[in-house]
Design a protein around this motif. Structure first.
Motif, PDB file in Angstrom:
ATOM      1  N   ASN A  94      -5.119  -5.933  -8.529  1.00 33.93           N
ATOM      2  CA  ASN A  94      -3.982  -6.640  -9.121  1.00 33.93           C
ATOM      3  C   ASN A  94      -2.748  -6.545  -8.227  1.00 33.93           C
ATOM      4  N   LYS A  95      -2.603  -5.401  -7.507  1.00 33.16           N
ATOM      5  CA  LYS A  95      -1.473  -5.247  -6.588  1.00 33.16           C
ATOM      6  C   LYS A  95      -1.643  -6.145  -5.359  1.00 33.16           C
ATOM      7  N   VAL A  96      -2.872  -6.219  -4.879  1.00 36.19           N
ATOM      8  CA  VAL A  96      -3.149  -7.105  -3.746  1.00 36.19           C
ATOM      9  C   VAL A  96      -2.833  -8.554  -4.133  1.00 36.19           C
ATOM     10  N   LYS A  97      -3.278  -8.918  -5.340  1.00 40.93           N
ATOM     11  CA  LYS A  97      -3.033 -10.283  -5.828  1.00 40.93           C
ATOM     12  C   LYS A  97      -1.534 -10.554  -5.931  1.00 40.93           C
ATOM     13  N   GLU A  98      -0.787  -9.574  -6.446  1.00 43.81           N
ATOM     14  CA  GLU A  98       0.656  -9.744  -6.622  1.00 43.81           C
ATOM     15  C   GLU A  98       1.347  -9.965  -5.280  1.00 43.81           C
ATOM     16  N   ALA A  99       0.942  -9.200  -4.269  1.00 49.70           N
ATOM     17  CA  ALA A  99       1.558  -9.325  -2.952  1.00 49.70           C
ATOM     18  C   ALA A  99       1.245 -10.677  -2.311  1.00 49.70           C
ATOM     19  N   LEU A 100      -0.004 -11.091  -2.405  1.00 47.08           N
ATOM     20  CA  LEU A 100      -0.390 -12.366  -1.805  1.00 47.08           C
ATOM     21  C   LEU A 100       0.274 -13.536  -2.509  1.00 47.08           C
ATOM     22  N   GLU A 101       0.382 -13.464  -3.825  1.00 44.05           N
ATOM     23  CA  GLU A 101       1.035 -14.541  -4.568  1.00 44.05           C
ATOM     24  C   GLU A 101       2.531 -14.595  -4.284  1.00 44.05           C
ATOM     25  N   ALA A 102       3.118 -13.446  -3.909  1.00 42.70           N
ATOM     26  CA  ALA A 102       4.556 -13.420  -3.586  1.00 42.70           C
ATOM     27  C   ALA A 102       4.832 -13.972  -2.187  1.00 42.70           C
ATOM     28  N   GLY A 103       3.762 -14.171  -1.405  1.00 40.76           N
ATOM     29  CA  GLY A 103       3.957 -14.782  -0.092  1.00 40.76           C
ATOM     30  C   GLY A 103       3.471 -13.973   1.086  1.00 40.76           C
ATOM     31  N   ALA A 104       2.924 -12.776   0.841  1.00 35.80           N
ATOM     32  CA  ALA A 104       2.402 -11.971   1.944  1.00 35.80           C
ATOM     33  C   ALA A 104       1.187 -12.663   2.555  1.00 35.80           C
ATOM     34  N   ILE A 105       1.050 -12.519   3.883  1.00 32.89           N
ATOM     35  CA  ILE A 105      -0.072 -13.146   4.562  1.00 32.89           C
ATOM     36  C   ILE A 105      -1.309 -12.246   4.538  1.00 32.89           C
ATOM     37  N   ASP A 106      -1.083 -10.916   4.328  1.00 32.44           N
ATOM     38  CA  ASP A 106      -2.209  -9.975   4.275  1.00 32.44           C
ATOM     39  C   ASP A 106      -1.751  -8.684   3.604  1.00 32.44           C
ATOM     40  N   TYR A 107      -2.721  -7.770   3.399  1.00 35.65           N
ATOM     41  CA  TYR A 107      -2.449  -6.535   2.659  1.00 35.65           C
ATOM     42  C   TYR A 107      -3.251  -5.425   3.333  1.00 35.65           C
ATOM     43  N   VAL A 108      -2.548  -4.356   3.758  1.00 37.00           N
ATOM     44  CA  VAL A 108      -3.207  -3.202   4.380  1.00 37.00           C
ATOM     45  C   VAL A 108      -3.000  -1.983   3.486  1.00 37.00           C
ATOM     46  N   LYS A 109      -4.115  -1.333   3.165  1.00 37.73           N
ATOM     47  CA  LYS A 109      -4.049  -0.179   2.262  1.00 37.73           C
ATOM     48  C   LYS A 109      -3.904   1.111   3.050  1.00 37.73           C
ATOM     49  N   LYS A 110      -3.175   2.065   2.442  1.00 36.55           N
ATOM     50  CA  LYS A 110      -3.054   3.410   2.992  1.00 36.55           C
ATOM     51  C   LYS A 110      -4.175   4.283   2.419  1.00 36.55           C
ATOM     52  N   PRO A 111      -4.651   5.262   3.171  1.00 36.39           N
ATOM     53  CA  PRO A 111      -4.299   5.593   4.556  1.00 36.39           C
ATOM     54  C   PRO A 111      -4.757   4.499   5.518  1.00 36.39           C
ATOM     55  N   ILE A 112      -3.952   4.246   6.525  1.00 40.55           N
ATOM     56  CA  ILE A 112      -4.173   3.117   7.434  1.00 40.55           C
ATOM     57  C   ILE A 112      -5.277   3.435   8.427  1.00 40.55           C
ATOM     58  N   GLU A 113      -6.220   2.526   8.533  1.00 41.09           N
ATOM     59  CA  GLU A 113      -7.272   2.611   9.552  1.00 41.09           C
ATOM     60  C   GLU A 113      -6.790   1.835  10.784  1.00 41.09           C
ATOM     61  N   PRO A 114      -6.637   2.499  11.914  1.00 39.79           N
ATOM     62  CA  PRO A 114      -6.079   1.836  13.100  1.00 39.79           C
ATOM     63  C   PRO A 114      -6.800   0.548  13.487  1.00 39.79           C
ATOM     64  N   GLU A 115      -8.132   0.560  13.519  1.00 39.49           N
ATOM     65  CA  GLU A 115      -8.853  -0.637  13.933  1.00 39.49           C
ATOM     66  C   GLU A 115      -8.626  -1.793  12.961  1.00 39.49           C
ATOM     67  N   GLU A 116      -8.590  -1.462  11.659  1.00 39.79           N
ATOM     68  CA  GLU A 116      -8.333  -2.501  10.656  1.00 39.79           C
ATOM     69  C   GLU A 116      -6.926  -3.047  10.813  1.00 39.79           C
ATOM     70  N   LEU A 117      -5.959  -2.153  11.043  1.00 47.39           N
ATOM     71  CA  LEU A 117      -4.569  -2.573  11.224  1.00 47.39           C
ATOM     72  C   LEU A 117      -4.443  -3.526  12.411  1.00 47.39           C
ATOM     73  N   ILE A 118      -5.024  -3.148  13.541  1.00 46.76           N
ATOM     74  CA  ILE A 118      -4.936  -3.984  14.749  1.00 46.76           C
ATOM     75  C   ILE A 118      -5.578  -5.337  14.512  1.00 46.76           C
ATOM     76  N   ALA A 119      -6.748  -5.342  13.857  1.00 49.24           N
ATOM     77  CA  ALA A 119      -7.454  -6.602  13.611  1.00 49.24           C
ATOM     78  C   ALA A 119      -6.643  -7.523  12.713  1.00 49.24           C
ATOM     79  N   ARG A 120      -6.043  -6.933  11.660  1.00 43.31           N
ATOM     80  CA  ARG A 120      -5.279  -7.767  10.720  1.00 43.31           C
ATOM     81  C   ARG A 120      -3.978  -8.272  11.358  1.00 43.31           C
ATOM     82  N   VAL A 121      -3.330  -7.447  12.148  1.00 44.36           N
ATOM     83  CA  VAL A 121      -2.104  -7.876  12.815  1.00 44.36           C
ATOM     84  C   VAL A 121      -2.411  -8.951  13.850  1.00 44.36           C
TER      85      VAL A 121
END
Length: 372
Positions: A94-121
């Motif tokens: 529901n939080k992911v949905k809220e962020a995307l509906e507010a205009g975010a292009i993506d959502y990264v969850k903590k703790p941050i995985e470096p490879e996932e972060l780089i790929a999404r950025v």
């Protein structure tokens, strides 16, 4: 505007996380510029000032949260197109949905995985570049469309240009009760030989620009200019009963403009104007020619009136005289033999009738011509 050097704004109130993100994202490109914000308010300020290519927003920050900052940035026309990735310890869908509906292009969850972060950025910046290029091309296309529309508005009657812009197919059609105005500069060819091409075009541009202003003032439609000739029509789209009166007023003002200009300008011009009223057919000459023109006997008659008129005179046909009779007096001329027409009655527009004229008709002899 985003510069050639990519800029990423990292907004997180914990320095350790911001440094962690910056350290891993530095591997994307050598020349990335990083900006840092410790809260949502600072993130909005830096975004407004620097217009970064990408914003990484931590959801939970003091003063103004990342979510509030996201909403503010997306509501501001200056920052609404900047891609934003939300970083948060909230893992619920529901939080992911809220962020995307507010205009975010993506959502990264903590703790941050470096490879996932780089790929999404990397994905977000690629998409941002594509959107930026698309927006630039759209802007260029809009500018080209504006130029095209301006050209159409300058070379065609406004009514026709608007329909073409809207995609309406323009069919030839007849128009009743129209008055044609033909104006021509006297001794144009002779004077043109004594001017440079640049000066000649400047003179024509100045004269015809003023003629256009006068035509618009009296709801006349400029049809075309051919060299030193100017043609307009009154009543073509307005269906006005006063089409002849408007054309006469426009003709008078054009002549007065030439007279007044001659008092202060070294280059003197004279104009001959012809008026004739009747029916016309209007339309494009061909599918491949954007010349909108009018045809008919009244057009030919207006041309004859202009040709057989004298310098600084407004020569009108019998059809126009009848319509203007309540408003003007006329100098009746000796009938002229016109090729293809025989003997034709024609009149010089004299002056507006005075209000005190009770019967609307004054007749006397003047210089061998009859004033009506």
């Amino acid at each position: 505007m985003a510069s050639a050097r990519p800029t990423i704004l990292i907004a997180d109130d914990m320095d350790s996380i911001a440094q962690f993100v910056e350290a891993h994202l530095s591997s994307l490109k050598e020349n990335i510029q990083f900006l840092r914000a410790g809260n949502g308010y600072e993130a909005c300020r830096l975004a407004m000032e620097n217009r970064p290519d990408l914003i990484l927003l931590d959801w939970e920050m003091p003063e103004i949260s990342g979510m509030d900052a996201l909403k503010n940035l997306k509501q501001n026309p200056k920052t609404q197109d900047i891609p934003i990735i939300i970083i948060s310890s909230f893992t619920g869908s529901n939080k992911v949905k809220e962020a995307l509906e507010a205009g975010a292009i993506d959502y990264v969850k903590k703790p941050i995985e470096p490879e996932e972060l780089i790929a999404r950025v990397r994905s977000a910046m690629t998409l941002a570049n594509t959107l930026r290029e698309l927006k630039s091309r759209t802007h260029q296309l809009e500018e080209e469309q504006k130029k095209t529309q301006n050209i159409l508005m300058n070379i065609l009657p406004a009514e026709i240009a608007k329909k073409l812009i809207q995609g309406v197919v323009i069919q030839p059609r007849p128009y009743k009760d129209v008055t044609i105005l033909m104006a021509d500069l006297v001794n144009f060819t002779e004077k043109a030989t004594r001017m440079s091409p640049r000066k000649l075009l400047e003179e024509l541009r100045m004269l015809f620009t003023k003629f256009d202003e006068i035509s618009q003032k009296y709801n006349c439609v400029r049809i075309k200019t051919i060299g030193d000739a100017y043609m307009a029509a009154s009543g073509l789209f307005s269906n006005s009963k006063e089409h002849a009166l408007r054309a006469a007023k426009a003709a008078n003002e054009m002549r007065d403009f030439i007279s007044q200009r001659n008092r202060t300008n070294t280059i003197k011009w004279e104009v001959k104007i012809g008026l004739s009223s009747g029916n016309v057919i209007a339309g494009f000459i061909s599918e491949h020619n954007l010349s909108y023109d009018i045809f008919g006997d009244s057009v030919n008659m207006a041309s004859r009136m202009q040709a057989y008129g004298g310098p600084m005179q407004i020569n009108v046909s019998e059809s126009t005289r009848k319509l203007l009779e309540p408003h003007y007096t006329f100098v009746r001329r000796v009938p002229q033999r016109v090729k293809g027409k025989g003997m034709i009655e024609m009149y010089y527009l004299h002056q507006p009738k005075k209000p005190e004229t009770s019967n609307g008709h004054i007749s006397r002899r003047h210089s061998g011509s009859e004033i009506l």
